[in-house]
Design an enzyme around this catalytic site. Sequence first.
Site, PDB file in Angstrom:
ATOM      1  N   HIS A 350     -25.558 -47.662  -7.456  1.00  0.00           N
ATOM      2  CA  HIS A 350     -24.813 -46.543  -6.862  1.00  0.00           C
ATOM      3  C   HIS A 350     -23.361 -46.862  -6.561  1.00  0.00           C
ATOM      4  O   HIS A 350     -22.670 -46.031  -5.977  1.00  0.00           O
ATOM      5  CB  HIS A 350     -25.467 -46.086  -5.557  1.00  0.00           C
ATOM      6  CG  HIS A 350     -26.769 -45.395  -5.727  1.00  0.00           C
ATOM      7  ND1 HIS A 350     -26.889 -44.039  -5.898  1.00  0.00           N
ATOM      8  CD2 HIS A 350     -28.023 -45.879  -5.789  1.00  0.00           C
ATOM      9  CE1 HIS A 350     -28.161 -43.715  -6.019  1.00  0.00           C
ATOM     10  NE2 HIS A 350     -28.873 -44.821  -5.968  1.00  0.00           N
ATOM     11  N   LYS A 536     -17.207 -36.256   4.160  1.00  0.00           N
ATOM     12  CA  LYS A 536     -17.913 -37.379   3.527  1.00  0.00           C
ATOM     13  C   LYS A 536     -17.722 -38.585   4.437  1.00  0.00           C
ATOM     14  O   LYS A 536     -16.936 -38.524   5.386  1.00  0.00           O
ATOM     15  CB  LYS A 536     -17.354 -37.677   2.137  1.00  0.00           C
ATOM     16  CG  LYS A 536     -15.814 -37.726   2.088  1.00  0.00           C
ATOM     17  CD  LYS A 536     -15.289 -37.900   0.674  1.00  0.00           C
ATOM     18  CE  LYS A 536     -15.239 -36.637  -0.162  1.00  0.00           C
ATOM     19  NZ  LYS A 536     -16.220 -36.560  -1.215  1.00  0.00           N
ATOM     20  N   ARG A 537     -18.427 -39.690   4.168  1.00  0.00           N
ATOM     21  CA  ARG A 537     -18.188 -40.876   4.973  1.00  0.00           C
ATOM     22  C   ARG A 537     -16.728 -41.271   4.922  1.00  0.00           C
ATOM     23  O   ARG A 537     -16.033 -41.066   3.925  1.00  0.00           O
ATOM     24  CB  ARG A 537     -19.071 -42.031   4.480  1.00  0.00           C
ATOM     25  CG  ARG A 537     -20.516 -41.876   4.886  1.00  0.00           C
ATOM     26  CD  ARG A 537     -20.665 -41.840   6.405  1.00  0.00           C
ATOM     27  NE  ARG A 537     -20.480 -43.155   6.962  1.00  0.00           N
ATOM     28  CZ  ARG A 537     -21.460 -43.964   7.363  1.00  0.00           C
ATOM     29  NH1 ARG A 537     -22.715 -43.547   7.306  1.00  0.00           N
ATOM     30  NH2 ARG A 537     -21.203 -45.150   7.855  1.00  0.00           N
ATOM     31  N   LYS A 542     -12.111 -43.411  -0.463  1.00  0.00           N
ATOM     32  CA  LYS A 542     -12.258 -41.953  -0.547  1.00  0.00           C
ATOM     33  C   LYS A 542     -10.948 -41.250  -0.193  1.00  0.00           C
ATOM     34  O   LYS A 542     -10.791 -40.056  -0.409  1.00  0.00           O
ATOM     35  CB  LYS A 542     -13.385 -41.475   0.359  1.00  0.00           C
ATOM     36  CG  LYS A 542     -14.787 -41.974  -0.071  1.00  0.00           C
ATOM     37  CD  LYS A 542     -15.867 -41.483   0.873  1.00  0.00           C
ATOM     38  CE  LYS A 542     -17.227 -42.116   0.631  1.00  0.00           C
ATOM     39  NZ  LYS A 542     -17.976 -41.535  -0.473  1.00  0.00           N
ATOM     40  N   THR A 644     -21.698 -36.194  -4.567  1.00  0.00           N
ATOM     41  CA  THR A 644     -22.649 -35.101  -4.756  1.00  0.00           C
ATOM     42  C   THR A 644     -22.193 -33.866  -3.974  1.00  0.00           C
ATOM     43  O   THR A 644     -22.554 -32.750  -4.326  1.00  0.00           O
ATOM     44  CB  THR A 644     -24.070 -35.495  -4.304  1.00  0.00           C
ATOM     45  OG1 THR A 644     -23.984 -36.224  -3.076  1.00  0.00           O
ATOM     46  CG2 THR A 644     -24.746 -36.356  -5.349  1.00  0.00           C
ATOM     47  N   LYS A 648     -22.077 -29.501  -4.589  1.00  0.00           N
ATOM     48  CA  LYS A 648     -22.478 -28.479  -3.613  1.00  0.00           C
ATOM     49  C   LYS A 648     -21.343 -27.477  -3.400  1.00  0.00           C
ATOM     50  O   LYS A 648     -21.566 -26.262  -3.340  1.00  0.00           O
ATOM     51  CB  LYS A 648     -22.864 -29.137  -2.282  1.00  0.00           C
ATOM     52  CG  LYS A 648     -24.094 -30.030  -2.407  1.00  0.00           C
ATOM     53  CD  LYS A 648     -24.274 -31.023  -1.252  1.00  0.00           C
ATOM     54  CE  LYS A 648     -25.278 -32.096  -1.653  1.00  0.00           C
ATOM     55  NZ  LYS A 648     -25.285 -33.268  -0.765  1.00  0.00           N
TER      56      LYS A 648
HETATM   57  C1  B1H Z   1     -23.427 -44.862  -2.489  1.00  0.00           C
HETATM   58  C2  B1H Z   1     -24.028 -46.566  -1.347  1.00  0.00           C
HETATM   59  C3  B1H Z   1     -24.543 -47.380  -0.289  1.00  0.00           C
HETATM   60  N1  B1H Z   1     -23.191 -45.946  -3.214  1.00  0.00           N
HETATM   61  C4  B1H Z   1     -25.075 -49.558   0.582  1.00  0.00           C
HETATM   62  N2  B1H Z   1     -23.573 -47.008  -2.485  1.00  0.00           N
HETATM   63  C5  B1H Z   1     -25.520 -48.971   1.744  1.00  0.00           C
HETATM   64  C6  B1H Z   1     -24.593 -48.767  -0.438  1.00  0.00           C
HETATM   65  O1  B1H Z   1     -26.342 -49.262   3.869  1.00  0.00           O
HETATM   66  N3  B1H Z   1     -26.009 -49.773   2.781  1.00  0.00           N
HETATM   67  O2  B1H Z   1     -26.098 -51.000   2.628  1.00  0.00           O
HETATM   68  C7  B1H Z   1     -25.491 -47.599   1.897  1.00  0.00           C
HETATM   69  C8  B1H Z   1     -24.993 -46.805   0.869  1.00  0.00           C
HETATM   70  N4  B1H Z   1     -23.938 -45.228  -1.331  1.00  0.00           N
HETATM   71  C9  B1H Z   1     -23.156 -43.461  -2.908  1.00  0.00           C
HETATM   72  O3  B1H Z   1     -24.266 -42.979  -3.663  1.00  0.00           O
HETATM   73  C10 B1H Z   1     -21.910 -43.356  -3.776  1.00  0.00           C
HETATM   74  O4  B1H Z   1     -20.782 -43.827  -3.064  1.00  0.00           O
HETATM   75  C11 B1H Z   1     -21.689 -41.912  -4.185  1.00  0.00           C
HETATM   76  O5  B1H Z   1     -20.603 -41.816  -5.075  1.00  0.00           O
HETATM   77  C12 B1H Z   1     -22.937 -41.374  -4.875  1.00  0.00           C
HETATM   78  O6  B1H Z   1     -22.802 -40.005  -5.128  1.00  0.00           O
HETATM   79  C13 B1H Z   1     -24.151 -41.605  -4.001  1.00  0.00           C
HETATM   80  C14 B1H Z   1     -25.436 -41.193  -4.692  1.00  0.00           C
HETATM   81  O7  B1H Z   1     -25.538 -41.802  -5.943  1.00  0.00           O
END
Ligand code: B1H
Length: 797
Positions: A350, A536-537, A542, A644, A648
Site C-alpha cells: 500500500h 485525509k490523514r 499529502k 480512495t 468518493k
Molecule cells: C496506506 C498505509 C499504512 N498505505 C502502515 N500505507 C500503517 C501503513 O499503522 N501502520 O503501520 C498504517 C497505514 N496506508 C494507504 O492505503 C495509502 O497511503 C493510500 O494511498 C491508499 O489509498 C490506501 C489503500 O490502499
Amino acid sequence: MEQLTKEQFIKDFKAQLHTDYLVDNNEATAEEHFRTLGKLIKRYVMSDWLRRRDEIVKEQKKTAYYFSIEFLPGKMLQTNLLNLGIYDLVTEALADINVDLTVLVEAERDMALGNGGLGRLASCFMDSLPTIGAPGFGNGIRYKYGLFKQRIVNGYQVELPDAWLPSEGSVWETKKPHSAVDVKIYGSVYLAPQEDGALKPIYENVKTLHAVPYDVIQIGFNNGVVNNLRLWDVELPEKYELDYQTLADRRRVEDITSFLYPDDSSRDGQAMRLIQEYFMVSAGLQTIVASYAKMQLPMAKIHEKVAVHINDTHPAMAVPELMRILMDDYGVKWDDAWATTTQVMSYTNHTVLSEALEKWDTGLFKEIVPRIHQIIGEIDRKFVKEWAGKVDTGIIDRTRIVQNNQIHMANLAIIGGHSVNGVAKLHTELLIEDVLKEFYVLFPEKFNNKTNGIAQRRWSQIANPGMSALLDDLIGKGWRSNIHELSELEELLTRSDVQTSFYQVKQANKQKLADYVKKTLDIDLPIDAIFDVQVKRLHAYKRQLLNVMHIIKLYQDLKDDPGLEMTPRVFIFGAKAAPGYHFAKSVIKIINELANLINYDTSLNDKLKVVFLENYNVSLAELIVPAADVSEQISTAGKEASGTSNMKFMMNGALTLATLDGANIEIKDAVGEDNIVIFGMDKDAVYAHYDKHDYNSRAIYDSDPTIKRVVDAFIDGTIPNTHYEGHEIWDALISYNDEYFLLEDFTDYAEKQAYISELYQDKPIWQAKVIKNIANSGRFSSDDTIEGYAKDIWGII
Ligand code: B1H
C-alpha cells in the site's frame, strides 16, 4: 431473509425492546432503540448466516481470508438496512411509531479500528465480498479503543481515547467462545530429534494467550449472502492462570487487544505491536487449518481450498505461521509445506514510502516468537541457496528476508506468496520499476495491479440521498444495483434542467454541512462559495501545506485589494496527525490559527473562510464528501499509492484538483482531461530531481517574490500564535530544501485554483463537468476491484 411487513417489524421491534430493556417504545432512549434494531437485523439474517456457513462447509468451497490489522467500517446500521433491502420499510415503520431513524443512526458509535485509507479499503472489501457472493472473510483484531478521538484546543490537536465498545459489546458481533484457540508467545524452543528422524519442537517457559473470536456480520447487497468479519480478542486462559499471577501481568495480557496503533504509515518496532500481529495471524490460521482438516483432504493441498491475503505487511507472519502449523501440528514435510504455503499466500503493498516498509529486529522476534524466528531463518537460508549463482549476489543481498539483524516483512510476504499487487496503475508501475524492482527480476509472474475501489452504496445511496433520488428520476433505479448504469448520465450532461437539479442537490448538501459547522464551530459558511475540501490523514507528502500556502496567497491578495473580484471560497480541512508526528501537528496548529485570522476579518467580506473540522472519521466523511465542489488530491507525484477519497468525491460530483499521482491518473483517464484539473510535476519530473539532485527550494524562494511573500508569512507575524510552528515550517521549506517540492508546484497550483474560480462562475460548463464525473465513477466500485482479487489472485469465483 423472509418477506417482512411493516406490521411484523413493529411487532418484532416492540417485543425486542421489552425483552432486552423492559421498556415501552416511547420510554426508550436512542441508544436502546439502536441496539434493539441492530439485534433484530441480526435475528433476521441469522438463517442466511447459518446457511452460508453450512453451504461453504458442505460444498467445500475455496475460501479467501483477508488478514488486516485494520478495519474501518464506521457505522453499520444504514448499510445493513440497505443491503438487506429493508431500509425504506424500516424507516416508515419506525416513523409510524414516532421513532426517527436518523436519531438511531446518530446513536451508533463509529467502529474506528483503522487509521485511514488502508483500513477503510478493507471495510469496503468486506461490503463487496458478500455482495458479489464470494466466500471471503475478514480476520483482524477487536481493539477496545479505536483510533483516538481528536479535539482541537487552542488550535492544537489533543488526542482522547476512543472507547467505542459498549460494555455489552458491539451489537453487530457474536462472541464465539467455543471457537477460541491458544496462541503461544515468548519462551524458548528447541528441536528434539524423534525416532523417525523428524525434529519436534519442544517449548519451554512459553506464555499462552487465549484468543476468542467475535464474528461481525457482513451482509451482501440484496442477495441473501452473509459473510463474516472475525475479530480476535485476548483473554486469560484459566488453564494457565498461574502464569499470570499479578495484576500487572494480567493487564499486560489485556493490553494486547486494547488499542490500535495510531501511526498511519510508519512506526518503529514496539514489542506490543509485534505481539498484536502474531496474535491475530496465529489465531486466524490455526482456525483456518483446523476447519480445512475437517474436510479430510491432504494437508499439502490446502491451497486448493484456502487463500490467505496479507493486507500490507502487518500480517506477513502468516507465511512462517502457516509453515509452523503444517509442520509442527500436522507433520507436513518442509518442502510440501512450503509449496502449499506459497500458493495460499498473497500480499498487497500500500505504500512506497521507505519508512513504512516494516522491519523488525531479529532479537525481538527471537524473544517474542522464537519458533517463527527459526522458521524465518530457514526460509531465508533456503532462499539464498536457491538463488545463489543464478542472479547477481547484490540482488540476493537486497531481497533476502534477514539483513543486518533485521527482518524485512515485505520481503517475507513477497517470497512466501504467489502474488504481489499494488493499488493503482502508477503505484504498481513504481513497485516494478523502482521499489521492488529486484523482486521483479526474480518473480515477474507474481506482480499484478488491483486499483482500489469504494463501496459505492455507502458513498452514494447512504451518504447522498438527495443525489440518489435525482438519479432515480433521471435514469431509473437500476444504478442502485448496477453502478455502471451511471454512464447513462452521459446523454444528459448539457441539459440545463438536469444541471440545475444537480446544482440544487449540491447546494442542499452544502447547507447541511454549513449547519453542522455553525453548530460545532459557530462559523457561518456562505453556500454560494466554492466548497474546497481536503480531508485525509495529515502527512507531509499529502501536502496540506501547499493548500495552506495558497490560502495565504489569497488572503494577501485580498488584503492588498479589498475590492478584488473573487469567487468566494470555503476551504475545509479534516485531518488527524499521528500523536508523535511533530511536523503534522504544527500544520494543524497553523491551519487553525489561519482560520481564526481569516474568519473574523470582516474586511474580507466573506470571500474567504477556512474551517478545520475536528475528529475526521468515516461518519464525518459521509457528511463532507457530498458537500464538496472541489476535491484536493495534491500529493507529490509518486507518493500516494492510490487514494480512495478521490473516488468518493468524484462519485458525489466534486471536481478533482490533482497531481498525476495514484488513482488520480485513472480518474483523469475516466473523465478526460477537460473534466479534471491537473497541475504540477508528474512522477518523472519528481524522479528527475532525485536522480540529478538538482532541486533547490531556496533558489525558487529567492527568485519568486510571490512565493517569498507566502513563505515568509509563516515567520513574519502574519499568522498569530504560531511563532514556533511557523519557524518549523519555514525551515522545512527553505533550510531543509522542501522535501515534497511544494515551492516548485506552487505557481501551477495557484494558477489552476484561479482557473477553478473562473470555471465555477460558468454554471453550465461547471455542471456538465460535475455530471461527467458522476457518470464515470462506476469504474471505481470495490465490487469490481474485489472481483479481480477473487478471480485472479484467490481463485474463489
Ligand atoms: C496506506 C498505509 C499504512 N498505505 C502502515 N500505507 C500503517 C501503513 O499503522 N501502520 O503501520 C498504517 C497505514 N496506508 C494507504 O492505503 C495509502 O497511503 C493510500 O494511498 C491508499 O489509498 C490506501 C489503500 O490502499
